[in-house]
Design an enzyme around this catalytic site. Structure first.
Site, PDB file in Angstrom:
ATOM      1  N   SER A 244      11.303  -8.461 -27.984  1.00 53.11           N
ATOM      2  CA  SER A 244      10.721  -9.043 -29.208  1.00 53.11           C
ATOM      3  C   SER A 244      11.010  -8.178 -30.433  1.00 53.11           C
ATOM      4  CB  SER A 244       9.217  -9.265 -29.043  1.00 53.11           C
ATOM      5  OG  SER A 244       8.571  -8.078 -28.659  1.00 53.11           O
ATOM      6  N   HIS A 274       9.103 -10.430 -20.223  1.00 53.94           N
ATOM      7  CA  HIS A 274       8.559  -9.666 -21.368  1.00 53.94           C
ATOM      8  C   HIS A 274       7.094 -10.071 -21.554  1.00 53.94           C
ATOM      9  CE1 HIS A 274       8.452  -7.366 -24.956  1.00 53.94           C
ATOM     10  NE2 HIS A 274       9.021  -8.193 -25.805  1.00 53.94           N
ATOM     11  N   HIS A 320       9.215  -1.360 -15.502  1.00 48.19           N
ATOM     12  CA  HIS A 320       9.461  -1.307 -16.950  1.00 48.19           C
ATOM     13  C   HIS A 320      10.917  -0.938 -17.208  1.00 48.19           C
ATOM     14  CE1 HIS A 320       9.001  -0.291 -21.205  1.00 48.19           C
ATOM     15  NE2 HIS A 320       7.984  -1.118 -21.147  1.00 48.19           N
ATOM     16  N   ARG A 329      -0.799   2.407 -21.698  1.00 51.37           N
ATOM     17  CA  ARG A 329      -1.532   1.219 -22.165  1.00 51.37           C
ATOM     18  C   ARG A 329      -2.324   0.609 -20.995  1.00 51.37           C
ATOM     19  NH1 ARG A 329       3.415  -2.111 -24.466  1.00 51.37           N
ATOM     20  NH2 ARG A 329       4.130  -1.489 -22.405  1.00 51.37           N
ATOM     21  N   ASP A 375       0.755  -5.156 -18.864  1.00 51.87           N
ATOM     22  CA  ASP A 375       0.336  -6.517 -18.511  1.00 51.87           C
ATOM     23  C   ASP A 375      -0.444  -6.587 -17.211  1.00 51.87           C
ATOM     24  OD1 ASP A 375       1.607  -7.635 -20.761  1.00 51.87           O
ATOM     25  OD2 ASP A 375       3.532  -7.477 -19.744  1.00 51.87           O
TER      26      ASP A 375
HETATM   27  C1  LIG Z   1       9.971  -5.138 -16.588  1.00 54.63           C
HETATM   28  C2  LIG Z   1      11.249  -5.429 -15.830  1.00 54.63           C
HETATM   29  C3  LIG Z   1      11.820  -6.736 -16.367  1.00 54.63           C
HETATM   30  C4  LIG Z   1      12.233  -4.290 -16.079  1.00 54.63           C
HETATM   31  O1  LIG Z   1      13.474  -4.690 -15.548  1.00 54.63           O
HETATM   32  P1  LIG Z   1      14.631  -3.631 -15.249  1.00 54.63           P
HETATM   33  O2  LIG Z   1      14.745  -2.683 -16.379  1.00 54.63           O
HETATM   34  O3  LIG Z   1      15.843  -4.421 -14.887  1.00 54.63           O
HETATM   35  O4  LIG Z   1      14.010  -2.856 -14.005  1.00 54.63           O
HETATM   36  P2  LIG Z   1      14.780  -2.052 -12.866  1.00 54.63           P
HETATM   37  O5  LIG Z   1      15.998  -1.381 -13.417  1.00 54.63           O
HETATM   38  O6  LIG Z   1      13.759  -1.229 -12.188  1.00 54.63           O
HETATM   39  O7  LIG Z   1      15.274  -3.247 -11.911  1.00 54.63           O
HETATM   40  C5  LIG Z   1      16.045  -2.961 -10.757  1.00 54.63           C
HETATM   41  C6  LIG Z   1      15.771  -4.009  -9.713  1.00 54.63           C
HETATM   42  O8  LIG Z   1      14.395  -3.951  -9.320  1.00 54.63           O
HETATM   43  C7  LIG Z   1      13.775  -5.207  -9.480  1.00 54.63           C
HETATM   44  N1  LIG Z   1      12.395  -5.042  -9.944  1.00 54.63           N
HETATM   45  C8  LIG Z   1      11.954  -4.344 -11.028  1.00 54.63           C
HETATM   46  N2  LIG Z   1      10.622  -4.506 -11.147  1.00 54.63           N
HETATM   47  C9  LIG Z   1      10.224  -5.306 -10.153  1.00 54.63           C
HETATM   48  C10 LIG Z   1       8.970  -5.867  -9.787  1.00 54.63           C
HETATM   49  N3  LIG Z   1       7.850  -5.654 -10.492  1.00 54.63           N
HETATM   50  N4  LIG Z   1       8.916  -6.675  -8.689  1.00 54.63           N
HETATM   51  C11 LIG Z   1      10.037  -6.908  -7.969  1.00 54.63           C
HETATM   52  N5  LIG Z   1      11.264  -6.443  -8.272  1.00 54.63           N
HETATM   53  C12 LIG Z   1      11.343  -5.655  -9.356  1.00 54.63           C
HETATM   54  C13 LIG Z   1      14.587  -5.884 -10.581  1.00 54.63           C
HETATM   55  O9  LIG Z   1      14.376  -7.308 -10.553  1.00 54.63           O
HETATM   56  C14 LIG Z   1      15.991  -5.447 -10.230  1.00 54.63           C
HETATM   57  O10 LIG Z   1      16.433  -6.221  -9.122  1.00 54.63           O
HETATM   58  P3  LIG Z   1      17.983  -6.752  -9.033  1.00 54.63           P
HETATM   59  O11 LIG Z   1      18.852  -5.517  -9.124  1.00 54.63           O
HETATM   60  O12 LIG Z   1      18.027  -7.450  -7.728  1.00 54.63           O
HETATM   61  O13 LIG Z   1      18.168  -7.660 -10.224  1.00 54.63           O
HETATM   62  C15 LIG Z   1      10.964  -5.531 -14.315  1.00 54.63           C
HETATM   63  O14 LIG Z   1      10.369  -4.336 -13.855  1.00 54.63           O
HETATM   64  C16 LIG Z   1      10.101  -6.725 -13.950  1.00 54.63           C
HETATM   65  O15 LIG Z   1      10.624  -7.827 -13.754  1.00 54.63           O
HETATM   66  N6  LIG Z   1       8.749  -6.537 -13.855  1.00 54.63           N
HETATM   67  C17 LIG Z   1       7.848  -7.623 -13.610  1.00 54.63           C
HETATM   68  C18 LIG Z   1       7.608  -8.418 -14.886  1.00 54.63           C
HETATM   69  C19 LIG Z   1       6.767  -7.616 -15.865  1.00 54.63           C
HETATM   70  O16 LIG Z   1       5.746  -7.060 -15.514  1.00 54.63           O
HETATM   71  N7  LIG Z   1       7.184  -7.625 -17.140  1.00 54.63           N
HETATM   72  C20 LIG Z   1       6.430  -6.957 -18.194  1.00 54.63           C
HETATM   73  C21 LIG Z   1       7.108  -5.747 -18.677  1.00 54.63           C
HETATM   74  S1  LIG Z   1       6.132  -4.851 -19.823  1.00 54.63           S
END
Ligand SMILES: CC(C)(COP(=O)(O)OP(=O)(O)OC[C@H]1O[C@@H](n2cnc3c(N)ncnc32)[C@H](O)[C@@H]1OP(=O)(O)O)[C@@H](O)C(=O)NCCC(=O)NCCS
Length: 438
Positions: A244, A274, A320, A329, A375
């Site tokens: 965002s 997000h 994250h 947070r 979150d």
């Molecule tokens: C926040 C988020 C999008 C960050 O993504 P990112 O920077 O790509 O995170 P990573 O580098 O740790 O991801 C590596 C792998 O772990 C997975 N992973 C990361 N967090 C995960 C979670 N909470 N549950 C399951 N799998 C997860 C990713 O989907 C990715 O899988 P892939 O290689 O098969 O695509 C991710 O942690 C997520 O999807 N979290 C859940 C949604 C969430 O809470 N969002 C709010 C963020 S403030």
């Protein structure tokens, strides 16, 4: 809050930085950053590339966010509150982000009044929202309202009249303050329209920003007012690279005004990876309770987490893009819960998830941060005080983000930051480049 001399000083600082150190390397860009190995090859999303100037806050992977150098516990201690030892007033954070200085209570009260004087929303904005079906997602309704506010943009009017570049920040400041003042009114309208048969509640000018937002939504308990002050403060800004903030900054770099830029930012916030994650978390937690009951064992909870992962979904509220520790947070919301609602059944479940989920995500072997983010906690607090409609939660996040994104937009214009235009390449270009460098 006149800023011309402070702007001049920062402009000089940036000029000096560029002329003296313009060629200093900030890091190396590798193919991995653009394209990471994975079961299905995905774009690496530019992780770890330093490419944005964002003055208002800085995110440390281990320590979490600092607003103008202050951590969340420091903000809780130093920023003025509505009552003794209470949560910080969001207006105080806005002052801090804009000026880099901790305001006095008097300054915060004056800023509250200034925002109140700008909070009237023209009728056409409500009509634009009313043109959507009530079933439209609350974020769609909020973004529509913000876009409809754009017709009042002072920046656009000034630009059309040929305002010089050195003065861009002035109408940007006017628009930003008005937008920050008006967005809670629009957000509350969306809530009352969808969930309370359109019965709106007028603003109360005796209340501060956070309490008044809570009041317009229909929640007037002193604890909910405190929660809203904390909520808005901690959700306001999280440096510049998140979807965002980056979207707002990118769109504004084309000299789109703050309304256009912030509406675009909201559309990014509405994505499930997000801002929508707060909605997903409460729905997921409620689905756990539906399946296993409120007093589930840790074993049952572990099974449910695995079931979620095996169905190809993420565990919402964990992980994250930058942080590598528990989000501060999350921690301050946990402290709020321990103080005000320690026996809430969903809070107890959130605490259990804090123990159960990180080892499972670690076991997956690919998750870089198995710890909870902001979150993971917000929904159960809101739910406790009666704001139970999870689908609405991202709107609260959006209202809060206006403070961080708009503060930085003013600085973008004051510093004369350039149009954003990174280079993109094709897969073939990457393959050829790598062959040549081998
Ligand atoms: C926040 C988020 C999008 C960050 O993504 P990112 O920077 O790509 O995170 P990573 O580098 O740790 O991801 C590596 C792998 O772990 C997975 N992973 C990361 N967090 C995960 C979670 N909470 N549950 C399951 N799998 C997860 C990713 O989907 C990715 O899988 P892939 O290689 O098969 O695509 C991710 O942690 C997520 O999807 N979290 C859940 C949604 C969430 O809470 N969002 C709010 C963020 S403030």
């Amino acid at each position: 809050m006149s800023g011309t001399s402070s702007f001049t000083c920062q402009q000089e600082r940036l000029k000096k930085l560029k002329s003296e150190h313009g060629k200093v390397q900030l890091g190396n860009i590798t193919v991995d950053m653009v394209k990471m190995p994975s079961a299905i090859p995905v774009l690496g999303g530019m992780r770890g590339m330093t490419g944005l100037l964002w003055e208002t806050s800085l995110l440390d992977p281990e320590e979490g966010i600092r607003f103008r150098g202050l951590s969340i516990p420091e903000c809780q201690k130093l920023l003025p509150a509505a009552k003794h030892a209470g949560e910080p007033l969001p207006e105080g954070l806005l002052w801090l982000l804009l000026t880099g200085k901790v305001p006095t209570k008097g300054q915060v009260d004056a800023l509250s009044k200034e925002l109140q004087s700008r909070a009237a929303v023209p009728d056409h904005v409500f009509k634009a929202i009313d043109a959507l079906p009530v079933s439209a997602h609350p974020m769609t309704q909020l973004a529509t309202g913000v876009l409809a506010l754009q017709v009042q943009s002072e920046f656009q009017k000034a630009y059309d009249k040929g305002i010089p570049k050195s003065k861009y920040w002035e109408p940007t400041y006017e628009d930003s303050l008005s937008l920050i003042a008006q967005v809670p009114v629009v957000g509350a309208y969306v809530y009352r329209r969808i969930y309370k048969n359109g019965q709106t509640i007028p603003k109360d000018d005796s209340l501060d920003y956070g309490a008044n937002f809570s009041h317009m939504l229909g929640f007037d308990s002193p604890e909910m007012h405190e929660l809203m002050r904390l909520y808005v403060t901690i959700h306001s800004d999280h440096e510049g690279g998140n979807v965002s903030a980056h979207t707002g900054h990118l769109v504004a770099s084309a000299l789109s005004d703050p309304y256009l830029s912030f509406a675009a930012a909201l559309n990014g916030l509405a994505g499930p990876l997000h801002g929508l994650a707060n909605q997903e978390v409460l729905l997921w937690i409620k689905s756990v309770v539906d399946e296993c009951g409120e007093n589930m064992t840790k074993e049952q909870l572990k099974d449910y987490v695995w079931k979620t992962l095996k169905s190809g979904k993420v565990v919402p509220g964990f992980g994250h893009g930058v942080l590598r520790k528990t989000d501060p947070r999350y921690m301050c919301q946990r402290e709020f819960a321990l103080k005000h609602l320690p026996d809430d059944p969903l809070f107890r479940l959130v605490s259990k998830l804090y123990e159960v989920v990180p080892p499972i995500l670690t076991e997956l072997g690919k998750v870089k941060n198995p710890w909870p983010n902001v979150d993971a906690h917000s929904g159960v607090l809101l739910n406790h005080y009666g704001l139970t409609e999870a689908r609405y939660y991202t709107v609260l996040f959006g209202v809060s983000r206006s403070i961080g994104i708009c503060s930085q937009l003013i600085w973008d214009r004051a510093l004369g930051l350039a149009l954003e235009r990174p280079k993109s390449v094709t897969m073939e270009w990457l393959e050829n480049y790598c062959k040549k460098s081998a």
